[in-house]
Design a protein around this motif. Structure first.
Motif, mmCIF file in Angstrom:
data_model
loop_
_atom_site.group_PDB
_atom_site.id
_atom_site.type_symbol
_atom_site.label_atom_id
_atom_site.label_comp_id
_atom_site.label_asym_id
_atom_site.label_seq_id
_atom_site.Cartn_x
_atom_site.Cartn_y
_atom_site.Cartn_z
ATOM 1 N N UNK A 151 0.808 -1.221 0.000
ATOM 2 C CA UNK A 151 0.000 0.000 0.000
ATOM 3 C C UNK A 151 0.841 1.271 0.000
ATOM 4 N N UNK A 152 2.142 1.150 -0.229
ATOM 5 C CA UNK A 152 3.024 2.319 -0.180
ATOM 6 C C UNK A 152 2.629 3.376 -1.216
ATOM 7 N N UNK A 153 2.275 2.946 -2.429
ATOM 8 C CA UNK A 153 1.890 3.909 -3.475
ATOM 9 C C UNK A 153 0.612 4.648 -3.102
ATOM 10 N N UNK A 154 -0.364 3.926 -2.565
ATOM 11 C CA UNK A 154 -1.613 4.565 -2.164
ATOM 12 C C UNK A 154 -1.377 5.560 -1.031
ATOM 13 N N UNK A 155 -0.540 5.173 -0.058
ATOM 14 C CA UNK A 155 -0.240 6.088 1.050
ATOM 15 C C UNK A 155 0.457 7.345 0.556
ATOM 16 N N UNK A 156 1.360 7.189 -0.403
ATOM 17 C CA UNK A 156 2.052 8.348 -0.964
ATOM 18 C C UNK A 156 1.053 9.274 -1.648
ATOM 19 N N UNK A 157 0.122 8.709 -2.393
ATOM 20 C CA UNK A 157 -0.880 9.522 -3.084
ATOM 21 C C UNK A 157 -1.789 10.236 -2.091
ATOM 22 N N UNK A 158 -2.221 9.545 -1.037
ATOM 23 C CA UNK A 158 -3.081 10.172 -0.033
ATOM 24 C C UNK A 158 -2.333 11.293 0.688
ATOM 25 N N UNK A 159 -1.059 11.059 1.005
ATOM 26 C CA UNK A 159 -0.244 12.086 1.649
ATOM 27 C C UNK A 159 -0.083 13.303 0.752
ATOM 28 N N UNK A 160 0.167 13.083 -0.525
ATOM 29 C CA UNK A 160 0.300 14.186 -1.477
ATOM 30 C C UNK A 160 -1.002 14.986 -1.569
ATOM 31 N N UNK A 161 -2.141 14.299 -1.592
ATOM 32 C CA UNK A 161 -3.438 14.993 -1.611
ATOM 33 C C UNK A 161 -3.613 15.833 -0.340
ATOM 34 N N UNK A 162 -3.188 15.304 0.796
ATOM 35 C CA UNK A 162 -3.280 16.055 2.047
ATOM 36 C C UNK A 162 -2.430 17.304 2.029
ATOM 37 N N UNK A 163 -1.230 17.213 1.474
ATOM 38 C CA UNK A 163 -0.342 18.376 1.386
ATOM 39 C C UNK A 163 -0.944 19.429 0.459
ATOM 40 N N UNK A 164 -1.455 18.993 -0.677
ATOM 41 C CA UNK A 164 -2.074 19.937 -1.617
ATOM 42 C C UNK A 164 -3.273 20.612 -0.963
ATOM 43 N N UNK A 165 -4.088 19.848 -0.233
ATOM 44 C CA UNK A 165 -5.233 20.429 0.464
ATOM 45 C C UNK A 165 -4.784 21.455 1.496
ATOM 46 N N UNK A 166 -3.744 21.142 2.266
ATOM 47 C CA UNK A 166 -3.252 22.075 3.293
ATOM 48 C C UNK A 166 -2.747 23.367 2.661
ATOM 49 N N UNK A 167 -2.031 23.257 1.553
ATOM 50 C CA UNK A 167 -1.539 24.458 0.861
ATOM 51 C C UNK A 167 -2.707 25.278 0.333
ATOM 52 N N UNK A 168 -3.673 24.616 -0.280
ATOM 53 C CA UNK A 168 -4.837 25.313 -0.812
ATOM 54 C C UNK A 168 -5.616 26.002 0.308
ATOM 55 N N UNK A 169 -5.883 25.281 1.394
ATOM 56 C CA UNK A 169 -6.633 25.864 2.514
ATOM 57 C C UNK A 169 -5.860 27.018 3.143
ATOM 58 N N UNK A 170 -4.549 26.863 3.279
ATOM 59 C CA UNK A 170 -3.736 27.952 3.827
ATOM 60 C C UNK A 170 -3.776 29.189 2.954
ATOM 61 N N UNK A 171 -3.730 28.995 1.653
ATOM 62 C CA UNK A 171 -3.797 30.125 0.723
ATOM 63 C C UNK A 171 -5.143 30.826 0.821
ATOM 64 N N UNK A 172 -6.216 30.060 0.871
ATOM 65 C CA UNK A 172 -7.550 30.649 0.985
ATOM 66 C C UNK A 172 -7.679 31.424 2.292
ATOM 67 N N UNK A 173 -7.246 30.846 3.401
ATOM 68 C CA UNK A 173 -7.322 31.534 4.696
ATOM 69 C C UNK A 173 -6.475 32.797 4.706
ATOM 70 N N UNK A 174 -5.305 32.748 4.091
ATOM 71 C CA UNK A 174 -4.456 33.927 4.016
ATOM 72 C C UNK A 174 -5.140 35.028 3.204
ATOM 73 N N UNK A 175 -5.728 34.665 2.081
ATOM 74 C CA UNK A 175 -6.411 35.661 1.247
ATOM 75 C C UNK A 175 -7.603 36.272 1.968
#
Length: 107
Positions: free
Chosen positions: A67-91
């Motif tokens: 499941x290493x590939x799936x975990x990597x993909x889920x982690x990447x989605x989480x990072x992208x979500x955090x960056x997006x949410x942080x950008x929205x909150x900053x704006x």
């Protein structure tokens, strides 16, 4: 949303496989691509954990997590979500500060 889709399609079905099917998956993982020159692959053990979900195949020459590939993909989605949410909150915070500066009387 993408992380949930990866979870449901990648991790959930793997966790419900029987021990025999998991051994088959371990053999398949070790022998793909087909140009692998192994004549005999021995799966010594298959271990599963529920949280975090993992399927660990133990071979005579090491281990692999199916499941290493799936975990990597889920982690990447989480990072992208955090960056997006942080950008929205900053704006939103920046827009609120600009509005309050414009509304103050100048005196």
């Amino acid at each position: 949303m993408v992380a949930s889709l990866i979870w449901v399609t990648g991790i959930d079905p793997m966790m419900e496989l029987s021990r025999t099917d998991l051994r088959d998956e371990c053999l398949h993982w070790k022998t793909v691509p087909p140009e692998t020159k192994l004549t005999h692959v021995e799966v010594l053990d298959v271990g599963t954990t529920t949280f975090p979900p993992s399927i660990t195949c133990t071979y005579s020459d090491g281990e692999a997590n199916l499941l290493a590939d799936e975990w990597t993909a889920v982690l990447l989605c989480g990072v992208v979500f955090a960056v997006f949410a942080g950008t929205v909150l900053y704006e939103v915070a920046t827009a609120g500060r600009l509005r309050s500066v414009r509304e103050e009387p100048t005196g």
